[in-house]
Structures are given as structure tokens and as C-alpha cells.
Design a protein around this motif. Structure first.
Motif, mmCIF file in Angstrom:
data_model
loop_
_atom_site.group_PDB
_atom_site.id
_atom_site.type_symbol
_atom_site.label_atom_id
_atom_site.label_comp_id
_atom_site.label_asym_id
_atom_site.label_seq_id
_atom_site.Cartn_x
_atom_site.Cartn_y
_atom_site.Cartn_z
ATOM 1 N N ALA B 159 25.060 27.582 -32.123
ATOM 2 C CA ALA B 159 24.288 27.034 -31.001
ATOM 3 C C ALA B 159 25.075 25.931 -30.313
ATOM 4 C CB ALA B 159 22.954 26.503 -31.506
ATOM 5 N N PHE B 160 25.767 25.130 -31.106
ATOM 6 C CA PHE B 160 26.596 24.049 -30.550
ATOM 7 C C PHE B 160 27.671 24.634 -29.644
ATOM 8 C CE2 PHE B 160 30.035 20.821 -31.354
ATOM 9 C CZ PHE B 160 29.415 19.779 -30.716
ATOM 10 N N SER B 161 28.330 25.692 -30.115
ATOM 11 C CA SER B 161 29.417 26.243 -29.311
ATOM 12 C C SER B 161 28.880 26.930 -28.070
ATOM 13 C CB SER B 161 30.270 27.195 -30.134
ATOM 14 O OG SER B 161 29.636 28.430 -30.267
ATOM 15 N N SER B 162 27.670 27.536 -28.137
ATOM 16 C CA SER B 162 27.192 28.129 -26.874
ATOM 17 C C SER B 162 26.796 27.069 -25.873
ATOM 18 C CB SER B 162 26.059 29.137 -27.066
ATOM 19 O OG SER B 162 25.503 29.090 -28.281
ATOM 20 N N ALA B 163 26.333 25.886 -26.359
ATOM 21 C CA ALA B 163 26.049 24.812 -25.404
ATOM 22 C C ALA B 163 27.330 24.376 -24.702
ATOM 23 C CB ALA B 163 25.410 23.632 -26.127
#
Lengths: 100, 471
Positions: B159-163
């Protein structure tokens, strides 16, 4: 009229607050909230750019991001519940069975 | 209102019909093996349809060109393998739910959409569909603490990387005023804004987030933990599918959006590729758990495949695609044997469980030997041909020294792959294990090894297929 720069700077600040929160917090709920903060910073910048350029694609992207963020939160909270059941903690420090 | 041309999206529509019918059938069928059979048959039909459905539709948002067809073929073969090898493994762990297959197919639809994305909105939605399904799959064994831990780690970092990816997209949108990949590329080339600081920041965000998805160092930290904790069948699935999908968008975005900036991103990617190969190969030497060792090996293979993107040419891109196809067969082959051992009682994931395997199961040990040779890159296996084309591409692009570095790391990797071979052939077994090669897993292993040897001896048709598929 507020110029575009202010919105861009605002979204950058919120984005990095979210990033800092994600990296410094140990509670998974707080980490999820930090990710939401990052996504909403993205939403601000999309809406600002979209208004400034006069193009609707940015608005559509914002709606889609909100929808995806909701499903992401649902899965995240489900995983937190699973973690409480199996490990009886909601802190990432409890995730230490797997290393190296 | 004009109806858009639906022919190019037929494979995705068929897959969606498959997944929705799976949800309904799951309610009535108690024997979940039939659901696996249904998934396999449905995916086989979709593979056929993929080759006939080409074109651009939805005003350029969805591009079904030969590039995406090649990747869709990889994803569909991958989901078929995963569906077959899961059955016995999950049954032994009382986790064979119908939803498992629903999520597998949903993840595959996400990958197919990613490979065909002509627009950053579509790219993001495909990525999230794939990622969200895979998070749940990693935690599918609900009573297992390791599985849960893997799922939580994967979820948080994913989720962090998609943000981060989203912020990169928003920067690109702000600079160029469009979300269409081709239009953004044209705008950057026309305006000559290659020194724009915000554009470079967006480029860095893209590299960071794609690096997370392909498990490139220094963004690889989640990989060993997730691959170790997740059910082995899912590890096999997600060490190929999401990685190949991430390489598909990596190639498309960087070759179409950022070709004008290739000077900048090649300089960023070279250290990442070297670090990825170094971390993957060197840390793998110290592993005693085979899933963890294969996780580090998959990091190393991501480093090799990155060389194809560094070459920044059509030759490099087709070498990368060819390598992903070969990697599919050899990696799934290795995991099939791990699963076959997992399915036996008392046998764990430790590499010491492979001691003396050749005495009790000579054929299985021989097949594993071929797969380990292929992962190392020893001729006449497919792994050698894949690496050969990658290194040739990178030499032709003028980075001869990088090919030398890659060969050195490839030689280091021989140590930990051949250690397994040594354990199998030169040590006495601690415990007798009897593996059967006449069940589905065994037959699949034989097919995979046959493909590894076939591509190794006769790579021409596959290389031609990849060469036709360039952007």
C-alpha cells in the motif's frame, strides 16, 4: 485566488507527513491512517492540477483513488483482525517470526 | 452514444465471467477440486482467445498489442500452474476454499489489465486489483501465524508503494496535463522539458514504486519474509505473476513515457540492478530455508531482468520478456518440488530435507537438478539462453562491464543452487521420503522440466515471439 503552487506545496507537505507517520509509527492502525493521509495528499494535488489545467481526467482519478482506498482499508482492517487473533497484538513489533 | 470496440477486451471479459461463475459454483460444490479443474479449463480457453483479440479501444486506454499478449500468456500459464499445485497443499492445511480460486483469477485479471494499460488510470486500477487480491492470498491460511505475518507485511509495504506511485502519477499529470501514456511521452518529447525538476521527482517516484513491485534492492526487504510466510503455492504464484506484471508496466512506462529521459533513468537503474544482483545472490548463500533461498534468488533474477530495461532498446525489452517466460517455467518447477516435499508429513522447508533425495527418488532429484542448472544458467537449459540474450542486449547497448558484473554474480549464484544438488546426490538421507511422480504435481513437474530443456535447446520460436512483441 489561491495559486496552484500553494496546493502543490500543501499536498507535498501532507504526503511527507503521511510518509513520516508510516515510517515512525509502530501501531498498524496508525500506519493505515498514514497511508490514507498519503492517498489524500495525492487527491488534493490531482484536483488542483485538474482545475488548473481544465481537464476532467484528474477528477475521475480522484474518485477511483477514493474507491480503491476504501477497499484497501477494508482489507487492511481484516488483516489487523487476523493479526489480533493469531498474534494478539496490533503493533508491528509483534511481526518478528520471519527475519533474514 | 457510440459503443466502444469490445474485441480487444474479450480475454478480460471472459476471465471476469469465469471469476463470477466461480463465486456462484462455489456455493453448490463441496468437492473444491472441481473448482480447480474449472479454473484450469477456463484459463486454457482464455489463452486461446488472447491471441485473437488485438487492437486499441476505449480511446487508447486499453491496448491489446503483441507486447501485452506475450505477458498475458505468461500470466495465464502461471495461474494454471498455481491452480493445479494448490489443491493438495491447501487440502492438507484445511484451507482449500473456493474463494482462493476466485482471488487467484482476480489477481490474474489485474495483471492482464496492467499489461494492456494505455492510460495511467487503467494501470493503477489493474495494479491495485492484482495487489489487493495477492495480499489476501498471502494470508489465506487463517490459523497460521506465519501466513498472517507475511500478509500484513506485504499489505503495508504494498500500500505504501502504491501511494508513492500515485504521487508520481499526479506529478506527471500536473506537468503534462494528460494521463494517457502515449500523449505524456509525446508531450515530454515535444516540449523538451527533460530538465524539469518535478518531472525528475516523478521519475524517481515511479522507479521507487516499480522497484517495490519487482523486488529490486534496496526496496526488496518485504520479499524474503512474504515469500517465506505465504503458502508455498502462493509463493510460486506471486514470485512470477506480479513480478512479470510489474516488468510489463516498467517496460511500457519507461519506453513510452520517459524515452527522452533515458539518460537519467539508466543512470539510476544501473546501481539498482547491481545492488539487486549483489543482495539477492550474496544473502541467498546464507539461507537454510529453501523458500527464503528461492526468494533471494527471485530478487537476483529481478536484477538480471532489469538489465533488459537498462539496455533501453527493443532488443533489451524482448530479452527481458523472453527471460520472464523462462523464469516462469524454472521458478514454478522449483516450487513444485518444494510443494511435493511439503505435502509429505514431517518434511519441512529446510534445505537439509533434500539430503539423499536421489537415493529414494532418483527421477525427482534428476528433475530438480535440471531446474537448479537452469536457475544457475548452465547450458543446455533455458536459463542459459535467457541470460545470454539479456547480456547480449546490454553489451549491444554499450554496457559491456555491466554484463561482466552480471556474469560474476551469476557465478556466485551457482554456489547455493548447486548446494541443493550436492545435498540431493552426495549426502545420505536422514529420513526416507517417498515422492510420487504419477500424480498431477509430478506430471506438471515433468512438463515444466521438458519446457525448460525445450526452450534451452530450441529457443528460436520463443525469441521470435518476444521479438515480434516489442512496443
Amino acid at each position: 485566488m489561491v495559486s496552484l503552487d500553494w496546493y502543490v506545496v500543501l499536498s507535498l507537505i501532507i504526503f511527507f507527513i503521511g510518509m513520516f507517520g508510516f515510517l515512525s509509527r509502530r501501531n498498524i492502525i496508525m500506519m493505515l491512517i498514514s497511508i490514507e493521509l498519503m492517498l489524500n495528499a495525492v487527491n488534493i494535488s490531482f484536483v488542483a492540477y485538474s482545475h488548473y489545467i481544465g481537464d476532467m481526467a484528474g477528477h475521475i482519478m480522484v474518485f477511483l483513488i477514493i474507491a480503491v482506498a476504501a477497499s484497501e482499508a477494508a482489507i487492511g482492517l481484516a488483516l489487523v483482525i487476523l493479526m489480533v487473533r493469531n498474534k494478539e497484538t496490533i503493533f508491528v513489533d509483534g511481526l518478528k517470526e520471519l527475519k533474514w | 452514444m457510440q459503443v466502444p470496440d469490445l474485441i480487444p477486451v474479450v480475454p478480460e471479459i471472459l476471465m471476469t465471467i469465469l471469476v463470477l461463475s466461480l463465486l456462484v459454483i462455489d456455493l453448490f460444490i463441496k468437492q473444491k477440486e472441481y473448482i480447480a479443474v474449472y479454473t484450469v479449463v477456463g484459463s486454457l480457453l482464455v489463452i486461446i482467445s488472447v491471441f485473437y483479440c488485438t487492437g486499441v479501444t476505449f480511446k487508447g486506454m486499453f491496448v491489446a498489442d503483441s507486447y501485452s499478449i506475450f505477458f498475458k500468456m505468461i500470466f495465464l500459464i502461471n495461474v494454471i500452474f498455481a491452480a493445479i499445485i494448490s489443491v493438495e497443499y491447501l487440502k492438507k492445511r484445511a484451507s482449500l476454499y473456493g474463494e482462493y480460486y476466485v482471488l487467484l483469477v482476480f489477481a490474474t485479471i489485474g495483471m492482464m489489465i496492467m499489461a494492456s494499460a494505455g492510460n495511467l488510470i487503467v494501470l493503477y486500477l489493474g495494479l491495485e486489483l492484482m495487489a489487493l487480491s495477492t495480499y489476501v492470498l498471502a494470508g489465506i491460511i487463517r490459523t497460521d501465524g506465519l501466513s498472517t505475518e507475511a500478509a500484513v507485511k506485504y499489505f503495508l509495504l504494498g500500500a505504501f508503494s502504491s501511494a508513492i506511485l500515485l504521487y508520481g502519477i499526479s506529478l506527471l499529470y500536473g506537468i503534462t496535463g494528460s494521463l494517457d501514456i502515449r500523449e505524456i511521452g509525446l508531450y515530454i518529447a515535444k516540449e523538451g522539458i527533460i530538465n524539469n525538476k518535478l518531472l525528475l521527482l516523478g521519475l524517481v517516484f515511479f522507479i521507487t514504486s516499480f522497484g517495490f513491485k519487482i523486488a529490486a534492492a534496496p526496496f526488496h526487504m518485504w520479499t524474503p519474509d512474504v515469500y517465506h510466510g505465504a503458502p508455498t503455492s502462493i509463493t510460486a504464484f506471486m514470485s512470477v505473476g506480479p513480478k512479470a506484471a510489474a516488468f510489463a508496466i516498467f517496460g511500457r512506462v519507461f519506453m513510452i513515457v520517459f524515452p527522452a529521459l533515458s539518460g537519467s533513468w539508466v543512470n539510476l537503474l544501473i546501481p539498482i540492478a547491481i545492488l539487486t544482483m549483489a543482495v539477492g545472490n550474496i544473502v541467498a548463500l546464507a539461507q537454510t530455508n529453501i523458500k527464503r533461498m528461492l526468494a533471494y534468488s527471485s530478487i537476483a533474477h529481478a536484477g538480471y531482468a532489469l538489465l533488459g530495461i537498462i539496455a533501453a532498446s527493443n532488443e533489451g525489452l524482448s530479452a527481458m520478456m523472453n527471460y520472464m517466460l523462462i523464469y516462469l517455467f524454472m521458478n514454478v518447477g522449483a516450487f513444485i518440488l518444494v510443494i511435493m516435499l511439503n505435502n509429505q508429513a514431517k518434511v519441512g522447508d529446510s534445505i537439509h530435507d533434500y539430503r539423499g533425495l536421489s537415493k529414494s527418488n532418483p527421477l525427482a532429484a534428476f528433475l530438480m537438478l535440471i531446474i537448479m542448472f537452469s536457475l544457475t544458467g548452465i547450458p543446455p537449459t533455458a536459463g542459459f539462453m535467457g541470460k545470454l540474450y539479456l547480456f547480449m542486449a546490454v553489451v549491444n547497448a554499450g554496457y559491456g562491464w555491466l554484463a561482466v558484473v552480471a556474469v560474476i554474480f551469476s557465478a556466485i549464484s551457482a554456489f547455493y543452487y548447486l548446494r541443493i544438488v550436492m545435498f540431493m546426490f552426495m549426502n545420505e538421507s536422514i529420513e526416507e521420503v517417498k515422492l510420487s511422480l504419477v500424480d498431477v504435481n509430478g506430471l506438471l513437474l515433468i512438463i515444466v522440466v521438458f519446457m525448460v530443456l525445450f526452450i534451452g535447446v530450441n529457443p528460436q520460436p520463443f525469441v521470435e515471439l518476444a521479438r515480434l512483441a516489442i512496443l
